[in-house]
Design an enzyme around this catalytic site. Structure first.
Site, PDB file in Angstrom:
ATOM      1  N   GLY A   1       0.834  -1.193   0.000  1.00  0.00           N
ATOM      2  CA  GLY A   1       0.000   0.000   0.000  1.00  0.00           C
ATOM      3  C   GLY A   1       0.873   1.249   0.000  1.00  0.00           C
ATOM      4  O   GLY A   1       2.057   1.211   0.372  1.00  0.00           O
ATOM      5  N   CYS A   2       0.271   2.356  -0.406  1.00  0.00           N
ATOM      6  CA  CYS A   2       1.072   3.590  -0.528  1.00  0.00           C
ATOM      7  C   CYS A   2       1.520   4.076   0.842  1.00  0.00           C
ATOM      8  O   CYS A   2       2.696   4.421   1.030  1.00  0.00           O
ATOM      9  CB  CYS A   2       0.273   4.653  -1.268  1.00  0.00           C
ATOM     10  SG  CYS A   2      -1.392   4.952  -0.657  1.00  0.00           S
ATOM     11  N   TYR A   3       0.626   4.114   1.817  1.00  0.00           N
ATOM     12  CA  TYR A   3       1.042   4.543   3.157  1.00  0.00           C
ATOM     13  C   TYR A   3       2.069   3.593   3.755  1.00  0.00           C
ATOM     14  O   TYR A   3       3.089   4.036   4.298  1.00  0.00           O
ATOM     15  CB  TYR A   3      -0.169   4.643   4.086  1.00  0.00           C
ATOM     16  CG  TYR A   3      -1.126   5.784   3.808  1.00  0.00           C
ATOM     17  CD1 TYR A   3      -0.720   7.114   3.913  1.00  0.00           C
ATOM     18  CD2 TYR A   3      -2.446   5.532   3.467  1.00  0.00           C
ATOM     19  CE1 TYR A   3      -1.612   8.154   3.679  1.00  0.00           C
ATOM     20  CE2 TYR A   3      -3.336   6.572   3.233  1.00  0.00           C
ATOM     21  CZ  TYR A   3      -2.920   7.878   3.345  1.00  0.00           C
ATOM     22  OH  TYR A   3      -3.802   8.901   3.125  1.00  0.00           O
TER      23      TYR A   3
ATOM     24  N   THR B   1       4.280   1.883   2.316  1.00  0.00           N
ATOM     25  CA  THR B   1       5.582   2.147   1.698  1.00  0.00           C
ATOM     26  C   THR B   1       6.268   3.317   2.384  1.00  0.00           C
ATOM     27  O   THR B   1       7.430   3.232   2.795  1.00  0.00           O
ATOM     28  CB  THR B   1       5.388   2.432   0.188  1.00  0.00           C
ATOM     29  OG1 THR B   1       4.899   1.256  -0.445  1.00  0.00           O
ATOM     30  CG2 THR B   1       6.694   2.868  -0.462  1.00  0.00           C
ATOM     31  N   ALA B   2       5.539   4.436   2.500  1.00  0.00           N
ATOM     32  CA  ALA B   2       6.147   5.640   3.073  1.00  0.00           C
ATOM     33  C   ALA B   2       6.534   5.428   4.532  1.00  0.00           C
ATOM     34  O   ALA B   2       7.605   5.853   4.974  1.00  0.00           O
ATOM     35  CB  ALA B   2       5.179   6.814   2.948  1.00  0.00           C
TER      36      ALA B   2
END
EC number: 1.2.1.38
Lengths: 341, 341, 341, 341
Positions: B144-146, B148-149
């Site tokens: 997921g994008c979050y 990853t960050a």
């Protein structure tokens, strides 16, 4: 490998030149210079250029710029001539400033208030004869961002003799076109949530450049009313351009003129009927989106074009012109696809 | 040439996959499919993908997806398993959805409300052991994008044993993370000029994925308080992550841990001291910007990371993982430089 | 009619003070002063203040400020004491700067680097005892914008003894909070499309002010980890605040504490369950929107609050405090409704 | 107290009407109705209207709307006539829709595709004779947002006989003008960072309304080329309007015409020479900012005007017209100052 330098690389045009050159398979980046920012790390001012981490802006001097195959100038208006004079004819000089765009010395003086430096081959290959003028050139004047958007919007109409020589242009621009110098009216707090016109009444410096281009295509003087509008986005120009249609012009004839003009242009897309250009679709790309309509009630041809002011409008046009001048594939290092949404 | 297909290509993740694949020198694009948009021109929905003009979305069926070397899935949660089941082990399937990310079936059911489909190799090569797990893989779950960050922000702290297992994360995200389905609260009029939190109180579906990653690195369960915040920009995630520092941790030890963790990572940049990440600098790139600080008064390690949610956070991570799985150079087709400003 | 003056009226806080005073039925506007902008027309810098067309900024001198019932100071930090010293006790002085907010001289010196000027009654009437402290006051220190949003978010939790004394706050702010001085990183081109943190690691000057407020409410020292995030909007603060829940705290008890705390507050709205605050809904108003949740997995209380940083966060709080000090109806001249969308 | 109702109150125009009526000292709010949102809490859809917390949208029926002194209609085009027919002549009906704006039935049918409902007094008091037409009116057609901005920009030029009857208008608009219905092209992800034209070629429905107004003032048919442009902001219209100057027109004569026309208008501000309108300065206010220039090279009068599309462009114009019709002070409940930045 073509060895390139960028003078004036701490601003937005310079940053975009570096971004494109970093992705260009046929070049390497030599000197990267600045004025007041000389001595500072490149990524302190251009944090998106990660591959240049560790490099420092050098001063813009003849010594630093010597020994490159290509030197890009992204300097304030009026400084390019002196720098170029120090670079021999063996060096291709690509000027992103205005100094060598206008042919008429009087117009230059009226709008820029200094002595005319001359005229260089004009870096807009999609204009009639434009590509040929760039082949083998050693000096190139990159067009202004608004003239790029407007000239490509109206060139087919004037080239096909369909429009009266009186164009009205209102162009919405993102804020990067106003540069990176910190001015109160360009603060985020001021521009977000707000649109405003500037250079109203024919005073914007791109006006004579637009008129020069359209007049050359039309073969007679074209009067241009041009109003730029600052809108809340970092990049992009949306130019809404119109001119009275000559008697008997039909919507079909109009569209045919545009289809014919741009059928083989790699960076100009005439959109399908019913689809309007949006600047978001061309962000970061060298692409121009164009749509044309005939308003039969008002009797006007209306053309809308969208570009990225920093890419096709400045640095992309510069790289495209360099490619042509050096005999490289025209699109090398340039994206056709935008970064959207 | 590797032959690729993208299923679910009319949304934002699918559009970004196509943008990257168009610029990837080692692949060609085969099937491009959609659900309700099947039959429509690709550029009607993705006007930035000019090179696909003339193509039409096909339906997402096993027949259409057959015969590709790689199939990317950008489908709503819960649909990937059935599609993947029809694709043999000879096909690399890269799933941008959530279906195969979680190892704990109970967590999956709690957060997604359906039966657990299984777990695939996880497409975050920068995590400890992450790169090895992807080599030769035939099935990949893109993070997921979050996650990853956040995972890349906190991994070095937990990997070096510097932080208590209680992380607090608040992440600002651009609106493209919420997808392209037209919902009233995502209208431009609503989001411009406004910030709002959602999924407050530990209910966002990325919470267990973040906890899974951090716990694996820490070697013990890490509790995660995660709050996503929608802010007025189309792309980007800025994750502000903190955790109590273990006794005796110094700022130097902290920075060393981050330098060591990311010294050789091509897509993770630990910024120089004093420079904070901004999402604008990584727009359109696969790069992660990270900065770390020790707040000695509050006793917390504070890490800020910036990514483009659609690139490194989704499609870029997918392409990077594909490159590793296929034995291609890891960065092929991926930009390190952002499109800024 | 109460006669008011605004010193430092060319900036954003000063402009908002003037906007509110123009709409306040109980006051008239006397002197309007500036520093480097003295002598310029008010509407050249504040074009939204049409009723002040024709007026010019005066210099900020004791003579100009004399003879008013109320003087609002919107000056750079460190300048208020000298100006206030020239104004007798008969004048109500309302300071929007930081000079008189902190009680601890050591904290002041650590964060502001100058000698402590003293402490004035604190203009946040919604805090326990806050309203009483303002009645009849002749000197008022208006809270910082972040401390307003954060203190009101966490006050009920600490007031009811529900949270551990370790708060973690990440607050997204619009750019007007950074002021009107032209700085490169605040240009529209830089902030649009980008989020970035600043003052990371406990260095932001509002940190000790938040800790002072929460500690007073909790009755013991509260450690605060505070990270501000700049997001692309002109106004607004969205504060995401959390703290570990004390053992046995339930969601019902938590909500009850908030309902009780804010039942009679005209400017604080605890939103219905399921509705999250958005800064857009409070733009231009003096209203605070609050929502509270219990994350049972992470064991944390999570509170989100939204304010307009220039209104409730600065000028609105100043006017509200003036109203109380003068015995006027507390809400006079202040909007409860935001300007949305 | 004047008792008012708002029909169609869940959209942007309805929300702005309620915001203004809540701040209007001479009215009280009775029925608040909606269509598909009937039964939902008002603040669920209009969270900025805190004073209406606890109220629920009623259905738009004659029974619900009966018994009010004033009924505002903010309904989709074509629905106003039927609702108004049920309301007696004792009720003032103020229609924010288009149904009763056009005088020419043929134009109505061409642009709206339905039968013409008739023509009501036109709610733009600043036009010649406009104020008188509204005194004592029981039915009022509120102008379109674009026609408000454009008509006030060009009225003095045509009223003083200075311009050829061929106007070219390009108007940048915020997204709230497109309404609150969730459509993909209005998503925040699509509009942020992007400008696009629509209704190109004379097809926008406000075109005949603009031509009707300008022709009435000029005393002869005025041809209008109108192109609206969507730009990334929630509110505001910036109209750039031009027309060929008649022979002999001077800049002084032009400015005098504007000074004379607007000297006594409380809501129209001709800006000082050198200052251009920006939409941000009029946000939330009923004010119109205007600037005029003569482009002697192009031979055109260029006028730029800025309004808030929801306030002066819709709900503010409606309240101003109501005030006139009822004999209340014209500016009651309307702000002259914008909420900026």
């Amino acid at each position: 490998m073509v060895r390139t330098a960028v003078a004036g690389a701490s601003g937005y045009a310079g940053g975009e030149l570096l971004r494109l050159l970093l992705g260009h398979p046929g070049v390497e980046i030599g000197a990267v210079t600045a004025a007041s920012n000389a001595g500072r790390p490149v990524t302190a001012l251009q944090p998106h250029l990660a591959p240049l981490a560790g490099r420092v802006f050098e001063e813009t001097t003849p010594q630093v710029l010597a020994g490159h195959d290509v030197v890009f100038l992204a300097l304030p208006h009026g400084q390019s001539a002196a720098v170029a004079a120090e670079l021999g004819e063996g060096t291709l000089v690509v000027d992103c400033g205005a100094d060598f765009r206008l042919k008429d010395a009087g117009e230059w003086e009226r709008f820029y208030g200094s002595a005319h430096a001359g005229t260089w081959p004009y870096g807009l290959p999609e204009l009639p004869g434009g590509r040929e003028a760039l082949k083998g050139a050693r000096r190139i004047a990159v067009p202004g961002c608004y003239p790029t958007a407007v000239s490509l919007a109206l060139a087919p109409a004037y080239g096909a003799g369909l429009a009266e020589p009186e164009a009205v242009v209102v162009a919405a621009s993102g804020t990067s076109g106003a540069g990176k110098a910190a001015k109160p009216h360009l603060l985020g707090s001021e521009v977000m949530g707000s649109a405003s016109a500037y250079g109203v009444g024919g005073t914007h410096r791109h006006t004579p450049e637009i008129a020069q281009n359209l007049s050359a295509i039309a073969g007679r003087p074209v009067k241009v009313s041009f109003t730029p509008v600052l809108v809340p986005m970092p990049r992009g120009i949306l130019a809404t351009c119109s001119a009275p249609a000559l008697p008997g012009v039909t919507a079909d004839a109009l569209r045919s003129a545009y289809e014919k003009a741009y059928a083989d242009e790699p960076f100009v897309q005439l959109l399908p009927a019913g689809q309007q250009p949006s600047t978001g679709a061309v962000t970061g790309s060298n692409t121009v989106h164009v749509q044309v309509a005939l308003d039969e009630v008002a009797g006007r041809i209306v053309v809308v074009s969208a570009i990225d002011n920093l890419t096709k409008g400045t640095a992309g046009g510069a790289v495209q012109s360099m490619n042509i001048a050096l005999g490289l594939p025209e699109g090398l290092g340039l994206a056709v696809t935008g970064v959207a949404p």
